[in-house]
Every structure is written in C-alpha cells, then in structure tokens.
Design a protein around this motif. Sequence first.
Motif, PDB file in Angstrom:
ATOM      1  N   ASP A 102       0.820  -1.202   0.000  1.00  0.00           N
ATOM      2  CA  ASP A 102       0.000   0.000   0.000  1.00  0.00           C
ATOM      3  C   ASP A 102       0.860   1.260   0.000  1.00  0.00           C
ATOM      4  OD1 ASP A 102      -2.628  -0.552  -0.241  1.00  0.00           O
ATOM      5  OD2 ASP A 102      -3.185   0.180   1.748  1.00  0.00           O
ATOM      6  N   ASP A 103       1.875   1.176   0.821  1.00  0.00           N
ATOM      7  CA  ASP A 103       2.763   2.308   0.996  1.00  0.00           C
ATOM      8  C   ASP A 103       3.461   2.679  -0.307  1.00  0.00           C
ATOM      9  OD1 ASP A 103       3.323   3.844   3.277  1.00  0.00           O
ATOM     10  OD2 ASP A 103       5.442   3.249   3.073  1.00  0.00           O
ATOM     11  N   VAL A 104       3.961   1.658  -0.983  1.00  0.00           N
ATOM     12  CA  VAL A 104       4.645   1.888  -2.247  1.00  0.00           C
ATOM     13  C   VAL A 104       3.686   2.485  -3.268  1.00  0.00           C
ATOM     14  CG1 VAL A 104       5.715   0.733  -4.211  1.00  0.00           C
ATOM     15  CG2 VAL A 104       6.368   0.108  -1.899  1.00  0.00           C
ATOM     16  N   LEU A 105       2.484   1.955  -3.297  1.00  0.00           N
ATOM     17  CA  LEU A 105       1.493   2.479  -4.232  1.00  0.00           C
ATOM     18  C   LEU A 105       1.194   3.940  -3.935  1.00  0.00           C
ATOM     19  CD1 LEU A 105      -1.058  -0.451  -4.591  1.00  0.00           C
ATOM     20  CD2 LEU A 105       0.426   0.523  -6.337  1.00  0.00           C
ATOM     21  N   TYR A 106       1.067   4.230  -2.675  1.00  0.00           N
ATOM     22  CA  TYR A 106       0.787   5.603  -2.287  1.00  0.00           C
ATOM     23  C   TYR A 106       1.916   6.520  -2.748  1.00  0.00           C
ATOM     24  CZ  TYR A 106      -0.134   9.718   0.496  1.00  0.00           C
ATOM     25  OH  TYR A 106      -0.367  11.004   0.870  1.00  0.00           O
ATOM     26  N   LYS A 107       3.137   6.078  -2.497  1.00  0.00           N
ATOM     27  CA  LYS A 107       4.302   6.872  -2.906  1.00  0.00           C
ATOM     28  C   LYS A 107       4.299   7.089  -4.416  1.00  0.00           C
ATOM     29  CE  LYS A 107       8.003   6.357   0.472  1.00  0.00           C
ATOM     30  NZ  LYS A 107       8.749   5.197   0.988  1.00  0.00           N
ATOM     31  N   LEU A 108       3.954   6.022  -5.150  1.00  0.00           N
ATOM     32  CA  LEU A 108       3.950   6.131  -6.604  1.00  0.00           C
ATOM     33  C   LEU A 108       2.919   7.150  -7.086  1.00  0.00           C
ATOM     34  CD1 LEU A 108       4.388   2.508  -7.990  1.00  0.00           C
ATOM     35  CD2 LEU A 108       5.820   4.481  -8.476  1.00  0.00           C
ATOM     36  N   THR A 109       1.755   7.132  -6.434  1.00  0.00           N
ATOM     37  CA  THR A 109       0.727   8.071  -6.880  1.00  0.00           C
ATOM     38  C   THR A 109       1.114   9.510  -6.543  1.00  0.00           C
ATOM     39  OG1 THR A 109      -0.514   7.858  -4.812  1.00  0.00           O
ATOM     40  CG2 THR A 109      -1.144   6.394  -6.600  1.00  0.00           C
ATOM     41  N   ARG A 110       2.034   9.643  -5.592  1.00  0.00           N
ATOM     42  CA  ARG A 110       2.421  10.992  -5.177  1.00  0.00           C
ATOM     43  C   ARG A 110       3.711  11.475  -5.801  1.00  0.00           C
ATOM     44  NH1 ARG A 110      -0.092  13.613  -1.464  1.00  0.00           N
ATOM     45  NH2 ARG A 110      -2.277  13.032  -1.340  1.00  0.00           N
ATOM     46  N   ILE A 111       4.324  10.605  -6.585  1.00  0.00           N
ATOM     47  CA  ILE A 111       5.682  10.892  -7.043  1.00  0.00           C
ATOM     48  C   ILE A 111       5.767  12.152  -7.917  1.00  0.00           C
ATOM     49  CG2 ILE A 111       5.700   9.529  -9.178  1.00  0.00           C
ATOM     50  CD1 ILE A 111       8.442   8.396  -8.210  1.00  0.00           C
ATOM     51  N   ASN A 112       4.669  12.453  -8.577  1.00  0.00           N
ATOM     52  CA  ASN A 112       4.706  13.592  -9.497  1.00  0.00           C
ATOM     53  C   ASN A 112       5.066  14.914  -8.827  1.00  0.00           C
ATOM     54  OD1 ASN A 112       4.173  12.643 -12.148  1.00  0.00           O
ATOM     55  ND2 ASN A 112       2.125  12.084 -11.453  1.00  0.00           N
ATOM     56  N   SER A 113       4.694  15.031  -7.565  1.00  0.00           N
ATOM     57  CA  SER A 113       4.973  16.297  -6.894  1.00  0.00           C
ATOM     58  C   SER A 113       6.472  16.488  -6.655  1.00  0.00           C
ATOM     59  CB  SER A 113       4.208  16.366  -5.574  1.00  0.00           C
ATOM     60  OG  SER A 113       4.614  15.308  -4.746  1.00  0.00           O
ATOM     61  N   GLU A 114       7.234  15.401  -6.816  1.00  0.00           N
ATOM     62  CA  GLU A 114       8.671  15.523  -6.598  1.00  0.00           C
ATOM     63  C   GLU A 114       9.447  15.598  -7.908  1.00  0.00           C
ATOM     64  OE1 GLU A 114      10.294  13.504  -3.472  1.00  0.00           O
ATOM     65  OE2 GLU A 114       8.395  13.123  -2.452  1.00  0.00           O
ATOM     66  N   LEU A 115       8.736  15.500  -8.989  1.00  0.00           N
ATOM     67  CA  LEU A 115       9.414  15.539 -10.282  1.00  0.00           C
ATOM     68  C   LEU A 115       9.417  16.967 -10.807  1.00  0.00           C
ATOM     69  CD1 LEU A 115       7.764  12.399 -11.890  1.00  0.00           C
ATOM     70  CD2 LEU A 115      10.060  12.579 -10.972  1.00  0.00           C
ATOM     71  N   ARG A 116      10.466  17.301 -11.525  1.00  0.00           N
ATOM     72  CA  ARG A 116      10.549  18.676 -12.010  1.00  0.00           C
ATOM     73  C   ARG A 116       9.893  18.816 -13.391  1.00  0.00           C
ATOM     74  NH1 ARG A 116      14.689  21.863  -9.959  1.00  0.00           N
ATOM     75  NH2 ARG A 116      15.466  22.254 -12.054  1.00  0.00           N
ATOM     76  N   THR A 117      10.538  18.252 -14.414  1.00  0.00           N
ATOM     77  CA  THR A 117       9.978  18.457 -15.752  1.00  0.00           C
ATOM     78  C   THR A 117       9.292  17.208 -16.304  1.00  0.00           C
ATOM     79  OG1 THR A 117      12.057  17.803 -16.759  1.00  0.00           O
ATOM     80  CG2 THR A 117      11.750  20.138 -16.304  1.00  0.00           C
ATOM     81  N   SER A 118       9.433  16.084 -15.618  1.00  0.00           N
ATOM     82  CA  SER A 118       8.819  14.870 -16.130  1.00  0.00           C
ATOM     83  C   SER A 118       7.571  14.537 -15.332  1.00  0.00           C
ATOM     84  CB  SER A 118       9.813  13.713 -16.052  1.00  0.00           C
ATOM     85  OG  SER A 118      10.263  13.563 -14.728  1.00  0.00           O
ATOM     86  N   ARG A 119       6.791  13.595 -15.852  1.00  0.00           N
ATOM     87  CA  ARG A 119       5.550  13.197 -15.191  1.00  0.00           C
ATOM     88  C   ARG A 119       5.373  11.689 -15.304  1.00  0.00           C
ATOM     89  NH1 ARG A 119       5.947  16.880 -12.913  1.00  0.00           N
ATOM     90  NH2 ARG A 119       4.785  18.811 -12.771  1.00  0.00           N
ATOM     91  N   ILE A 120       4.726  11.116 -14.298  1.00  0.00           N
ATOM     92  CA  ILE A 120       4.421   9.694 -14.355  1.00  0.00           C
ATOM     93  C   ILE A 120       2.922   9.517 -14.314  1.00  0.00           C
ATOM     94  CG2 ILE A 120       4.443   7.548 -13.012  1.00  0.00           C
ATOM     95  CD1 ILE A 120       7.246   7.994 -12.300  1.00  0.00           C
ATOM     96  N   SER A 121       2.400   8.708 -15.218  1.00  0.00           N
ATOM     97  CA  SER A 121       1.000   8.333 -15.035  1.00  0.00           C
ATOM     98  C   SER A 121       0.932   6.823 -14.890  1.00  0.00           C
ATOM     99  CB  SER A 121       0.115   8.885 -16.147  1.00  0.00           C
ATOM    100  OG  SER A 121       0.136   8.043 -17.246  1.00  0.00           O
ATOM    101  N   LEU A 122      -0.022   6.382 -14.104  1.00  0.00           N
ATOM    102  CA  LEU A 122      -0.060   4.981 -13.690  1.00  0.00           C
ATOM    103  C   LEU A 122      -1.257   4.263 -14.291  1.00  0.00           C
ATOM    104  CD1 LEU A 122       0.605   5.486  -9.878  1.00  0.00           C
ATOM    105  CD2 LEU A 122       2.230   4.612 -11.549  1.00  0.00           C
ATOM    106  N   ILE A 123      -1.013   3.020 -14.687  1.00  0.00           N
ATOM    107  CA  ILE A 123      -2.116   2.168 -15.096  1.00  0.00           C
ATOM    108  C   ILE A 123      -2.085   0.935 -14.199  1.00  0.00           C
ATOM    109  CG2 ILE A 123      -3.132   0.818 -16.951  1.00  0.00           C
ATOM    110  CD1 ILE A 123      -1.831   2.629 -18.948  1.00  0.00           C
TER     111      ILE A 123
END
Length: 412
Positions: free
Chosen positions: A160-181
């Motif tokens: 759960d924790d890892v998933l949560y981190k993954l969904t939040r990772i975008n706020s730590e990225l500068r010019t790139s973005r992650i979207s999840l499926i």
Amino acid sequence: MDLVRDVFASALKPRIFRDREKLLPDYVPGFLPHRESEIRRVASILAPALRGEKPSNIFIYGLTGTGKTAVVRYVLSKLEVTAREAGARVKGVYVNARYRDTPYRIIADIGEAVGARIPFTGLSVGEVFGRILKVISDTKTIYVVVLDEIDFLARKRGGDDVLYKLTRINSELRTSRISLIGVTNSADLVESLDPRVKSSLGEVELVFPPYNAEQLKDILEARAREAFQPGVLEEDIIPLCAALAAREHGDARRALDLLRVAGEIAERSGSSKVTRDHVYMAREEIERDRVVDVVRTLPLHSKLVLASILMVTGGGSGYATTGEVYERYRYLTLKLGIETVTLRRVSGILAELDMLGVITGRVVSRGRYGKTRVLELALDPQVLYKTLSEDIALGDIIDEVGREFGKRSSMR
DNA sequence: TGTCCACTGGAAGGGAGGGCTT
DNA sequence: AAGCCCTCCCTTCCAGTGGACA
C-alpha cells in the motif's frame, strides 16, 4: 547417428508451426479482435502524453485472459512509436507484480526500466525511490507505468505504501511526469486499497468483460493464421479450444495455450495434422506441467505437508483436515530427524497450497468438533507422488508415502 | 441457550542469508 | 569491515468463529 540426424532434420522442416511464438502468452499481436472499444478508450486516455501532458491514471479490471495486458501493451507500444515520430518524449514501463511480488522488486523493476542502476537486494525502498527520482526528474518525459496484477502488490505488507508513494511521485518531479495504469483481475482489491491510492489510481476505471466462445474463436483464428502452416488444423480444432476455454470464464490465454501445446504434441508425434486428441492431451499436459512446476519449487516443509496430505487422503481419494495433516506431518519430520514447524505455519502452508491450486480446501465449522479446513488433493496423485520423489531431501520418507499410496490406490 | 472445540487468520517480530555503501 | 537494509520462512500471540452438543 542417423537417428539423431533424422530428429534434427524433422525439426528443420516445419510441418505444423510457421511461427510458434505467435501463440506464446507474452506475444502482443498486431490485431486484437473484440477489443476495439477498449483499445480506443485506453488510447484516448493516454493521448495527452503526446502533447506533453500527463494522462489520467487508469484502473483496469477484468478476469484473467480478457486481454487487459495485451490491450495495454499494444496501446503503449503504439504510443511510443507515435511519440517518437512526433518528437514527443514518452516512455512506457511495464511491470508485472505477480512475478515480482515484493514492493522492493516492483520499484526496482521500474527503476531498471527507466535506466537507474538498482541492485537486486540491499537497498531500502526509499533509496530506490530516490534513485528513480534522480534519473527521471529532469528528463521532460511522460512515463506511463503499467502495474499489471497490482493486487499481488497491494496484498503485500508495505505494498500500500509503495502504491501511495507512486501516486504521489509527481509532486517531486521537475519536468517529467508519471502516469499509472493499474491492472487487476481481483474484484475485492478495490475494497482493500488505501482510499487515497484508490481515488488517485481510479481517475478513470475500465472493465474488460470476458470473451464468449464465439469471440475466442475469432481470436484463435487470427493467431492460428500467423502461427500454423496452412491446413494443419483439423476442422473443429479452434471451436474445440474456444469451447474448452470458454468454460473457464472465457480465458483467452488458456485457449491459446491449448492451441499451442496441441500443436507441439502433434509436431512431437510426427503428425502432419493437429487433431482433437492432441487438444485433449494438451489440456492434460498443461495441467500436469503447471502442477509439477509449482510443486517442484515448493520449500521442504510445504512438500512434507503435501506428502502428509497424500498419505492422509489415502492416495488422494479422500478428505483430510488440518489436524490430521499436522499429525502426519509431525510424524514425517520426526522420522527425518528435522525440526517441526508450528501448527500455525502448517495452517498457513495449507492456505498457500490452496491458493496455488494444488489442493482445494473449505473452512468448515463442525460445531462441537471445532472449525477446520477440510481439504482434498486437486491434482493427479500419481503426478504429485512422482514430483515429490524427485526431492532427495525427502529421503526414505517418500518410500513410506509410496507404500501407503500404493496400498490405497491399488485397493480402488 | 450458551459453551466450547479446533482451528483460522491477522499482526508483529526474529534471524539467517545476502548485497549495498562507505 | 561495519552498518544498513533487503527477502524468506518461520514463530509467538491472540482475537475470532460456525455450529453440534449439553
């Protein structure tokens, strides 16, 4: 000598298959029948990536073999190609959580896919996250990360924790973005997810319905055309495979396996045609292989528990309860002179074996006589016995199992 | 009607085996 | 080498639980 040459010669001369790979489970075909609307849907959701915008996260639900993985991978590869042509920076990352079923392995895989150097153990999860961030933060790229069979991750401790981190990772990225499926075939997963993860991952939800026999037939026909030599399939082979697989909730992967293994059997036996018998043999072989693979890689105590079940059920013909199995298991460990695991552990092992499909168990309350798991073998006892006897660690014990087994099964 | 059996299943923790960084 | 942290398999502890029986 000539014998060997004959074998090789016939291997060189393709009689049945034109391209067997086209039937393997991880092959992504160029054409996916009866999934047009799903493809369009996924594609339209991911399309913003081409403009450098982050696509919505997607949550995909559907039973096994309903084309979830194929559709996602298909769209993803098209997306990457289109992006390359258009000069957009898009990268797809595919991870299957079933085979990489610890939180660490999942993000390590994601890390490797994006080009970070991740050792296979030794790092903390946080550290791996850090490395991923470092690598991708400034790349001006849209990453589409597919988490296939996400339920295996969510169920794990810390998942759960890892998933949560993954969904939040975008706020730590500068010019790139992650979207999840997120892809799953377990309906209860949705309930058990962290609500924050659920709402984030489920920005868009998609359900893949199972195929019916008719649709399976189309899928098989499309693949068979690429995979087999013309005319080697007897008339009703494809409908037969489709029907057998449709019985198991329209699982296309199973249908393809059936077709491929039937072809392999035909080829091995030197037949120039694939017949109905080959299909039935294939069905047995698939089941046997699955079981043998599972059982062979089981830890010692799980094997001993299986041996106990074999004995208690009298060669697989009867039922056993946890208590009976544990008693027999204790006896076996005593004879082997090794340590005995606790009842709790054996209870856990039985639950695992149930999940693996090696046994089927029901938790039953017998009133005054307590609550227990009533179980029976879900596979051919002969095959199980043979597989178990391959393990030298079981030593002489297996002979005793065999005696019991032989005695009972010859009585029938 | 309540009791109580024979477990189940959740949770937390440990320690062996092993790789990482420093 | 030390100090972390990983996984895997296991233990300990414990709070349930469905229903036959008294």
